[in-house]
Design an enzyme around this catalytic site. Structure first.
Site, PDB file in Angstrom:
ATOM      1  N   HIS A   1      -2.401   8.581   6.037  1.00 38.95           N
ATOM      2  CA  HIS A   1      -2.779   7.260   5.394  1.00 38.95           C
ATOM      3  C   HIS A   1      -4.269   6.944   5.789  1.00 38.95           C
ATOM      4  O   HIS A   1      -5.047   6.571   5.096  1.00 38.95           O
ATOM      5  CB  HIS A   1      -1.883   6.072   5.872  1.00 38.95           C
ATOM      6  CG  HIS A   1      -2.136   4.761   5.185  1.00 38.95           C
ATOM      7  ND1 HIS A   1      -1.986   4.374   3.984  1.00 38.95           N
ATOM      8  CD2 HIS A   1      -2.644   3.517   5.812  1.00 38.95           C
ATOM      9  CE1 HIS A   1      -2.342   3.310   3.873  1.00 38.95           C
ATOM     10  NE2 HIS A   1      -2.951   2.808   4.893  1.00 38.95           N
TER      11      HIS A   1
ATOM     12  N   GLU B   1      -0.768   5.948  13.296  1.00 38.32           N
ATOM     13  CA  GLU B   1      -0.431   7.025  12.705  1.00 38.32           C
ATOM     14  C   GLU B   1      -0.321   8.461  13.617  1.00 38.32           C
ATOM     15  O   GLU B   1       0.582   9.236  13.562  1.00 38.32           O
ATOM     16  CB  GLU B   1      -1.430   7.614  11.583  1.00 38.32           C
ATOM     17  CG  GLU B   1      -0.940   6.999  10.147  1.00 38.32           C
ATOM     18  CD  GLU B   1      -1.901   7.779   9.395  1.00 38.32           C
ATOM     19  OE1 GLU B   1      -1.279   8.372   8.307  1.00 38.32           O
ATOM     20  OE2 GLU B   1      -3.138   7.354   9.270  1.00 38.32           O
TER      21      GLU B   1
ATOM     22  N   CYS C   1       0.790  -1.160  -0.067  1.00 40.44           N
ATOM     23  CA  CYS C   1       0.018  -0.025  -0.203  1.00 40.44           C
ATOM     24  C   CYS C   1       0.783   1.553  -0.159  1.00 40.44           C
ATOM     25  O   CYS C   1       0.272   2.411  -0.187  1.00 40.44           O
ATOM     26  CB  CYS C   1      -1.126   0.078   1.154  1.00 40.44           C
ATOM     27  SG  CYS C   1      -2.098  -1.307   1.057  1.00 40.44           S
TER      28      CYS C   1
ATOM     29  N   HIS D   1     -10.009   2.508   0.031  1.00 42.60           N
ATOM     30  CA  HIS D   1      -8.488   2.420  -0.029  1.00 42.60           C
ATOM     31  C   HIS D   1      -8.017   1.346  -1.264  1.00 42.60           C
ATOM     32  O   HIS D   1      -8.396   0.273  -1.371  1.00 42.60           O
ATOM     33  CB  HIS D   1      -8.387   1.409   1.253  1.00 42.60           C
ATOM     34  CG  HIS D   1      -6.635   1.426   1.516  1.00 42.60           C
ATOM     35  ND1 HIS D   1      -5.637   1.713   0.495  1.00 42.60           N
ATOM     36  CD2 HIS D   1      -5.979   0.761   2.420  1.00 42.60           C
ATOM     37  CE1 HIS D   1      -4.584   1.512   1.095  1.00 42.60           C
ATOM     38  NE2 HIS D   1      -4.655   0.954   2.077  1.00 42.60           N
TER      39      HIS D   1
ATOM     40  N   LYS E   1      -9.299   8.755   2.184  1.00 41.55           N
ATOM     41  CA  LYS E   1      -9.907   7.292   1.969  1.00 41.55           C
ATOM     42  C   LYS E   1     -11.408   7.374   2.496  1.00 41.55           C
ATOM     43  O   LYS E   1     -12.111   6.374   2.202  1.00 41.55           O
ATOM     44  CB  LYS E   1      -8.907   6.458   2.794  1.00 41.55           C
ATOM     45  CG  LYS E   1      -7.655   5.935   2.369  1.00 41.55           C
ATOM     46  CD  LYS E   1      -6.961   5.185   3.049  1.00 41.55           C
ATOM     47  CE  LYS E   1      -5.495   4.736   2.537  1.00 41.55           C
ATOM     48  NZ  LYS E   1      -4.502   5.821   2.495  1.00 41.55           N
TER      49      LYS E   1
ATOM     50  N   PHE F   1       1.266  -3.401   4.401  1.00 41.31           N
ATOM     51  CA  PHE F   1       1.383  -4.569   4.884  1.00 41.31           C
ATOM     52  C   PHE F   1       2.839  -5.049   4.743  1.00 41.31           C
ATOM     53  O   PHE F   1       3.459  -4.658   3.709  1.00 41.31           O
ATOM     54  CB  PHE F   1       0.449  -5.696   4.416  1.00 41.31           C
ATOM     55  CG  PHE F   1      -0.972  -5.610   4.847  1.00 41.31           C
ATOM     56  CD1 PHE F   1      -1.374  -4.859   5.980  1.00 41.31           C
ATOM     57  CD2 PHE F   1      -1.759  -6.512   4.266  1.00 41.31           C
ATOM     58  CE1 PHE F   1      -2.510  -4.775   6.586  1.00 41.31           C
ATOM     59  CE2 PHE F   1      -3.257  -6.603   4.669  1.00 41.31           C
ATOM     60  CZ  PHE F   1      -3.390  -5.720   5.902  1.00 41.31           C
TER      61      PHE F   1
END
Length: 421
Positions: A309, A320, A169, A346, A341, A405
């Protein structure tokens, strides 16, 4: 003198509209484009909502052969590349093709076509030993992600370096960061760069269902993505692409190009900790942010807006928040933060580039996009997340971050044109 990299063209395919203008209109208004999945049958799955792009490849100028040959992700990339090139005003015929290069990010490559063809060659999953002769002639291209970079290179006539960057990502940030490196080191004068993903397919839905990463809030798709909200319970899958023309500053200046933003800093780290888990202290993301700021020669107090994010999972949003406090100090409490998002979902590897587009347009328009659906703040997420409504504000320096990830953490700093590097 250090070579500098600037964005002179933007192209976007995203939920809610095709093109950079439609994308900006959506995210600056706080509208959401998440809905019940229509690209496949979602009923067998726990999470049945996504941010889908209303994309007609023929209507966007792709011929039948290219439509047959290319996966949806590659189609997104080509269409957004065309928009970016036109937007830049760059006459490709005037560029030395060996100084024109391509860097494209993607997390899952040609997932949709791969899955479709596997269903055919396995006779609907019945055959363990598959028969490849039932596959289309372009089946091999779907296996090799570099085919997306090749399509873009053919589209623009690039004969310089061409690569696909796949780091989950963070791919959309990392591909543009790589492009900036090529410009700075002198390997290219013009980069066509960005990212694309079209992951809304049964295999992807099943994978995220298995680890309960996506939201089961299917009754109200428009409000299902809730970053930083106390009621959030997973991310909403999305799709799309954003492509850019990134030029060496002097190259752009000589031709009188409009510059959206300069990319002054980029850094990436890995937590070497867990495939999907994140440490609560946000140290690795904070280190990436600090490194990007150092490369930009900026103090943390120079940051006017943070594009988070903001996936809408409990651990990511708290991770975050800790990273912003650790890297920006007290200034984190005075800086507006938001997650787009909440409006477009996403889109895995593509989202980092889509968020770069959001940042460049935010600088251009002097507007901080909001975080939609943020009505009940999580007490552990105690920064200014710009809930519900956009905010007018002059933006001279913007930070955008990504988390993926595998433990990947990336950060990029964009600054207003004309600001000294």
């Amino acid at each position: 003198m250090r070579r500098r990299a600037v964005i002179t063209g933007i192209g976007v395919v995203a939920p809610g509209g095709i093109g950079a203008k439609a994308f900006w209109d959506l995210i600056s208004s706080g509208r959401t484009a998440t809905r019940k999945i229509t690209l496949c049958d979602p009923e067998p799955f726990r999470s049945r909502v996504a941010g889908e792009a209303d994309f007609d490849p023929a209507g966007e100028g792709l011929g039948p052969q290219r439509i047959r040959r290319m996966d949806r992700a590659a189609q997104f990339a080509v269409v957004s590349t065309r928009e970016a090139v036109v937007d830049s005003g760059l006459e490709l015929s005037t560029v030395d093709p060996t100084r024109l290069a391509v860097a494209v990010g993607s997390a899952v490559g040609c997932t949709m076509k791969l899955e479709e063809e596997y269903v055919v060659i396995s006779d609907g999953g019945r055959l363990w030993l598959t028969d490849h002769t039932y596959g289309v002639p372009h089946f091999y291209d779907y296996f090799v992600p570099s085919s997306i970079a090749a399509e873009i290179a053919w589209e623009v006539g690039a004969e310089g370096p061409a690569a696909v960057i796949s780091a989950g990502c963070t791919s959309g940030l990392d591909s543009v960061g790589y492009a900036v490196d090529l410009v700075r080191e002198g390997s290219a004068d013009v980069m066509v760069t960005g990212a694309t993903d079209a992951p809304i397919s049964p295999i992807t839905l099943a994978c995220f269902d298995a680890i309960k990463a996506t939201t089961p809030r299917n009754d109200d798709p428009a409000t299902a993505s809730r970053p930083f909200d106390n009621t959030r319970n997973g991310f909403v899958l999305g799709e799309g692409a954003a492509m850019f023309v990134v030029e060496e500053y002097e190259h752009a200046r000589r031709r009188g190009a409009h510059v959206y933003a300069e990319i002054t800093g980029y850094a990436s780290r890995c937590n070497a900790y867990h495939m999907t888990g994140l440490r609560a202290d946000g140290r690795e993301m904070a280190e990436a942010i600090t490194s990007a700021l150092d490369e930009s020669r900026l103090d943390p107090t120079a940051i006017d807006y943070v594009n988070a994010h903001g996936s809408g999972t409990k651990q990511n949003d708290r991770h975050e928040t800790a990273a912003f406090k650790r890297s920006l100090g007290e200034h984190a409490y005075r800086t507006p933060v938001s997650s787009i998002k909440s409006m477009v979902g996403h889109s895995l590897g593509a989202i980092g580039s889509i968020e770069i587009a959001a940042c460049a347009l935010a600088i251009e328009h002097g507007v901080v996009p909001p975080t939609a659906n943020l009505r009940e703040p999580d007490p552990e997420c105690d920064l200014d997340y710009t809930p519900l409504v956009a905010r007018e504000r002059r933006l001279d320096a913007v930070l955008t971050v990504g988390s993926g990830f595998g433990g990947f953490q990336s950060a990029m700093v964009l600054t207003r044109p004309g600001r000294a590097a």
